[in-house]
Design a protein around this motif. Structure first.
Motif, PDB file in Angstrom:
ATOM      1  N   ASP A   1       0.862  -1.181   0.000  1.00 32.52           N
ATOM      2  CA  ASP A   1       0.000   0.000   0.000  1.00 32.52           C
ATOM      3  C   ASP A   1       0.893   1.223   0.000  1.00 32.52           C
ATOM      4  O   ASP A   1       1.630   1.478   0.965  1.00 32.52           O
ATOM      5  N   LEU A   2       0.845   1.988  -1.097  1.00 29.71           N
ATOM      6  CA  LEU A   2       1.709   3.149  -1.251  1.00 29.71           C
ATOM      7  C   LEU A   2       0.907   4.428  -1.086  1.00 29.71           C
ATOM      8  O   LEU A   2      -0.280   4.477  -1.452  1.00 29.71           O
TER       9      LEU A   2
ATOM     10  N   ALA B   1      -2.958   0.656  -3.782  1.00 30.57           N
ATOM     11  CA  ALA B   1      -2.683  -0.775  -3.632  1.00 30.57           C
ATOM     12  C   ALA B   1      -2.012  -1.296  -4.898  1.00 30.57           C
ATOM     13  O   ALA B   1      -2.553  -1.151  -6.002  1.00 30.57           O
ATOM     14  N   VAL B   2      -0.823  -1.891  -4.740  1.00 32.78           N
ATOM     15  CA  VAL B   2      -0.079  -2.400  -5.892  1.00 32.78           C
ATOM     16  C   VAL B   2       0.443  -3.800  -5.583  1.00 32.78           C
ATOM     17  O   VAL B   2       0.617  -4.189  -4.427  1.00 32.78           O
TER      18      VAL B   2
ATOM     19  N   LEU C   1      14.319  -6.894 -13.441  1.00 30.95           N
ATOM     20  CA  LEU C   1      13.073  -6.365 -13.966  1.00 30.95           C
ATOM     21  C   LEU C   1      12.033  -6.314 -12.860  1.00 30.95           C
ATOM     22  O   LEU C   1      11.804  -7.293 -12.151  1.00 30.95           O
ATOM     23  N   LEU C   2      11.376  -5.146 -12.711  1.00 30.70           N
ATOM     24  CA  LEU C   2      10.327  -4.937 -11.717  1.00 30.70           C
ATOM     25  C   LEU C   2       9.029  -4.619 -12.450  1.00 30.70           C
ATOM     26  O   LEU C   2       8.962  -3.662 -13.232  1.00 30.70           O
ATOM     27  N   LEU C   3       7.998  -5.434 -12.223  1.00 27.29           N
ATOM     28  CA  LEU C   3       6.669  -5.208 -12.793  1.00 27.29           C
ATOM     29  C   LEU C   3       5.703  -4.881 -11.655  1.00 27.29           C
ATOM     30  O   LEU C   3       5.617  -5.628 -10.676  1.00 27.29           O
ATOM     31  N   VAL C   4       4.964  -3.791 -11.788  1.00 27.51           N
ATOM     32  CA  VAL C   4       4.059  -3.320 -10.739  1.00 27.51           C
ATOM     33  C   VAL C   4       2.652  -3.195 -11.324  1.00 27.51           C
ATOM     34  O   VAL C   4       2.451  -2.521 -12.346  1.00 27.51           O
TER      35      VAL C   4
ATOM     36  N   ARG D   1      -9.516  -3.694  -5.855  1.00 29.13           N
ATOM     37  CA  ARG D   1      -9.873  -3.775  -4.432  1.00 29.13           C
ATOM     38  C   ARG D   1     -11.153  -2.999  -4.137  1.00 29.13           C
ATOM     39  O   ARG D   1     -11.976  -3.435  -3.322  1.00 29.13           O
ATOM     40  N   ARG D   2     -11.335  -1.864  -4.801  1.00 30.45           N
ATOM     41  CA  ARG D   2     -12.555  -1.088  -4.579  1.00 30.45           C
ATOM     42  C   ARG D   2     -13.777  -1.875  -5.044  1.00 30.45           C
ATOM     43  O   ARG D   2     -14.808  -1.932  -4.349  1.00 30.45           O
TER      44      ARG D   2
END
Length: 437
Positions: A113-114, A126-127, A140-143, A150-151
């Protein structure tokens, strides 16, 4: 002679040296131009072939880090989420994951949670972050942004909880009443009283199930698939007939005006359900011996003419804080009164969804103790209007506009004065209305 020869030899040697130096300088210049720059080392030259293209089409936010944790490649979505700032990964937990993956080569995934950038509110983003090695040097970073998912899940969870609660009330009452009937089997008067209560609870349960079905239908059905020009006066007559018995019991007068020669485009069943809910609410929440009015008119709009249908009552009214939430599912202004009138809290939610799916809207004006006006705005059926113009002549539209304006006998006037006359006209006669006792 020897001196001249020596000078000539020195000149030749100097020329050769100059040529050699120029050639070396040219070669060094070419080598410097061919040498990779720092920028190229951190973009296409470092990424494996094809990776840049793949990352550009991914829906997820993508970030590629090198051995020094510098950002080699980042998608625009990564910048929009605030993951990358100043050429560095700005989220410490993700940076630690990247370092661990670079060290042991294992794929890692975590949900975080950012804080949301620039909102000034406490809302969290939320990621889901997934880190994997990319070759021998890169990570490699995938977000993935999970905020909307979530909503929706929270809305679905609340909806299920509300439905369970609403179903539990009448079913529990039926269970208790059936036990009371069994215990009072020797008392005919008590059995009759309890049976009447059981009938009320059974009706409430039936209405709830039916409105759940209606809500599901309007959400899943596309109104454009079975759209047709629908006469407004027929919709109004059907809505009045739906509430005729309740209005007669409470001695409420229902009147309509200004609905002739008006057409809307859409699903007849959905539009009838929406307008029927508005009229039914107006009758249910109005005191005895009052008046409920339904008026319609055509209004000009930039995207095409709209048909406004207003339902006005002289009921209890709605407070300002409740007006913002009355179109939510299962929301009730007065829960005790809603149970007394058999309300489920879904009627206005259905109206709002039908209006939106038809390209329109529903609005409300209300003052506590003075009543409410719900206005349904829908696009006019252009094809039907053109056919009417061809039949009646070029002045038909102007006459229809004038008749609609003049025939509307109900409305708010408080914050909606451009739409309908004031509620004071609720006590005045309509121009040739249909009045139903």
């Amino acid at each position: 002679m020897d001196v001249n020869a020596a000078v000539a030899a020195l000149a030749a040697i100097a020329g050769v040296c100059t040529g050699v130096i120029a050639m070396l300088a040219f070669r060094w210049s070419e080598r410097d131009q061919a040498r990779p720059t720092r920028t190229s080392l951190h973009t296409d030259a470092v990424l494996p072939p094809g990776v840049d293209t793949v990352l550009s089409v991914l829906r997820s936010s993508a970030v590629v880090l090198d051995e020094s944790d510098s950002v080699v490649k980042a998608s625009s979505a990564a910048y929009a989420l605030g993951l990358v700032r100043g050429g560095k990964l700005a989220v410490e937990p993700m940076l630690n994951m990247a370092r661990d993956t670079r060290r042991d080569g294992e794929i890692r995934q975590v949900e975080l949670d950012l804080p949301r950038r620039g909102t000034g509110r406490g809302e969290a983003l939320a990621v889901s972050a997934r880190v994997a090695p990319l070759g021998s040097r890169l990570v490699l970073l995938l977000v993935e942004d999970l905020t909307e998912a979530r909503r929706i899940e929270a809305v679905r969870r609340d909806f299920v909880a509300n439905v369970s609660h609403e179903l539990k009330t009448p079913t529990g009452a039926l269970s208790l009443l059936s036990e009371a009937v069994m215990d009072a089997s020797d008392d005919p008067e008590a059995v009759t009283r309890f049976a009447g209560r059981m009938q009320i609870e059974a009706t409430r349960l039936t209405n709830l199930v039916q409105e759940l079905i209606d809500l599901s239908r309007v959400q899943n059905d596309d109104p454009l698939e079975d759209s047709e020009p629908v006469r407004v006066d027929e919709l109004v007559a059907e809505a009045i007939d739906r509430s005729r018995h309740t209005a007669s019991t409470k001695q409420i007068t229902m009147a309509s005006g200004g609905t002739a020669d008006l057409f809307v485009w859409g699903s007849r069943g959905q539009l009838a359900a929406a307008l029927g809910n508005l009229v039914e609410n107006a009758v249910n929440y109005s005191p005895a011996r009052t008046r409920v009015g339904i008026a319609a008119r055509r209004v000009a709009a930039p995207g095409g003419d709209l048909i406004e249908i207003a339902v006005t009552d002289q009921g209890i009214g709605i407070s300002e804080k409740d007006r913002e939430r009355i179109f939510e599912r299962f929301y009730r202004v007065d829960p005790a009164r809603s149970r007394a009138t058999g309300g489920t809290g879904l009627g206005l939610a259905i109206v709002k969804h039908v209006a939106a799916s038809h390209g329109g809207e529903v609005t409300v004006w209300s003052t506590e103790g003075q009543g409410s006006t719900f206005t349904l705005r829908l696009p006019e059926a252009g094809a039907a209007r053109n056919r009417r113009s061809d039949q009646d002549g070029p002045d038909a539209d102007a006459d229809a506009d004038g008749g609609a304006d003049g025939g509307a006998g109900f409305g708010s006037g408080h914050g909606a004065a451009s739409t309908f006359p004031t509620p004071d006209l609720m006590t005045e006669p309509l121009p040739a209305p249909e009045v139903l006792p």
